[in-house]
Design an enzyme around this catalytic site. Structure first.
Site, mmCIF file in Angstrom:
data_model
loop_
_atom_site.group_PDB
_atom_site.id
_atom_site.type_symbol
_atom_site.label_atom_id
_atom_site.label_comp_id
_atom_site.label_asym_id
_atom_site.label_seq_id
_atom_site.Cartn_x
_atom_site.Cartn_y
_atom_site.Cartn_z
ATOM 1 C CG ASP A 71 -1.913 68.499 45.258
ATOM 2 O OD1 ASP A 71 -2.024 67.302 45.568
ATOM 3 O OD2 ASP A 71 -1.442 69.365 46.027
ATOM 4 C CD GLU B 143 -7.341 73.212 52.239
ATOM 5 O OE1 GLU B 143 -7.773 72.246 51.583
ATOM 6 O OE2 GLU B 143 -7.958 73.707 53.202
ATOM 7 C CB CYS B 144 -5.786 68.174 48.160
ATOM 8 S SG CYS B 144 -7.476 68.719 47.790
ATOM 9 N N GLY B 145 -5.213 71.290 46.863
ATOM 10 C CA GLY B 145 -5.240 72.016 45.593
ATOM 11 C C GLY B 145 -6.629 72.458 45.188
#
Length: 288
Positions: free
Chosen positions: A142, A254-256
């Site tokens: 990420d 969440e992706c980061g």
């Protein structure tokens, strides 16, 4: 990239007042407020449905006002000309990449594409960072494909604020989002379609003839990297967790990009340093 927090344009008291004023406002009204009141404003998008709605709305706002000074977000040139940041993880579906081109052409949008540091292709990424890194070190993945490229874009382009596609109806960490927020770096994030449901977004797309990802016609509701986006299950028409097909089987939502940047950067650098030390020890001559 700077490791220091920038001074935000709004104080906590300002944010409280602004969110009270914008509560219940239409996405168009929120976007107009952002264009008029926020400096260094860009749109970050992976060209999901919400991002495409926002881009179309920005275009129409520009045309309605017939203004040419909405820089850096939009300026008039036949159609709205947007400054958009696209984070190419190198693992997007081909349909997503095609939509990025279509959106840029349709809205005359200047697309700023950023990729993981030091690489341009999947082959280069995997040679440098390892194969299937999303499995072996999800946080590092990420950081490399989203967080670091985003921070690099913000620094190079002078970004102070971004328009996002997050909505409360997407659930998980997004259900309590404010309209306007400031993250750990001081970056302002504006969520104009925060109150819309998936149906609201899809209805706008259909009514306004907005380009969208062809995967939506196959039943996908949320599209990310191909390796972390499950194919739709036939018959699943619920309006529940829209992002339930993302990162299945993992405790993740969440992706980061919306996590603490400084914590992610520190963790990545510590892991990277430890890995380098191990590699040097293995390469050191015997007896040294």
């Amino acid at each position: 990239m700077s490791d220091t927090k920038t001074t935000p344009q709004f104080s906590p008291e300002d944010l409280q007042r602004i969110n009270a004023e914008l509560s219940g406002k239409s996405p168009q009204d929120i976007l107009k407020w952002a264009i008029d009141n926020v400096q260094g404003l860009y749109q970050t998008t992976a060209f999901g449905l919400t991002g495409m709605c926002a881009l179309d709305m920005i275009s129409k706002i520009s045309l309605e006002r017939n203004e040419i000074h909405l820089v850096p977000l939009v300026r008039l040139s036949r159609k709205a000309w947007g400054f958009d940041i696209f984070l190419d993880t190198l693992y997007h579906f081909k349909e997503t990449l095609q939509l990025a081109e279509t959106a840029s052409e349709t809205y005359l949008a200047e697309l700023h594409t950023y990729r993981p540091p030091g690489v341009q292709t999947v082959e280069e990424f995997e040679a440098k960072y390892g194969k299937e890194l999303w499995k072996t070190d999800e946080d590092a993945y990420d950081y490399l494909v989203k967080v670091e490229p985003a921070q690099r874009a913000y620094k190079e382009l002078g970004v102070k604020a971004v328009i996002t596609g997050r909505r409360r109806s997407q659930g998980a960490d997004r259900q309590d989002l404010p309209v306007v927020e400031v993250d750990s770096t001081g970056l302002i994030k504006i969520n104009p379609l925060i109150d819309w449901s998936f149906k609201d977004v899809r209805d706008y797309i259909d009514k306004e003839n907005v380009p969208y990802n062809a995967l939506l016609d196959q039943g996908y509701r949320s599209v990310g990297d191909w390796h972390s986006t499950a194919a739709p299950v036939e018959g699943d028409k619920s309006d529940g967790n829209e992002r339930g097909n993302r990162w299945q089987g993992r405790n993740k939502s969440e992706c980061g990009l919306h996590k603490d940047y400084f914590e992610m950067k520190k963790a990545f650098e510590e892991k990277h340093k430890a890995a380098e030390e191990v590699a040097m020890q293995k390469e050191a001559p015997v007896g040294v």
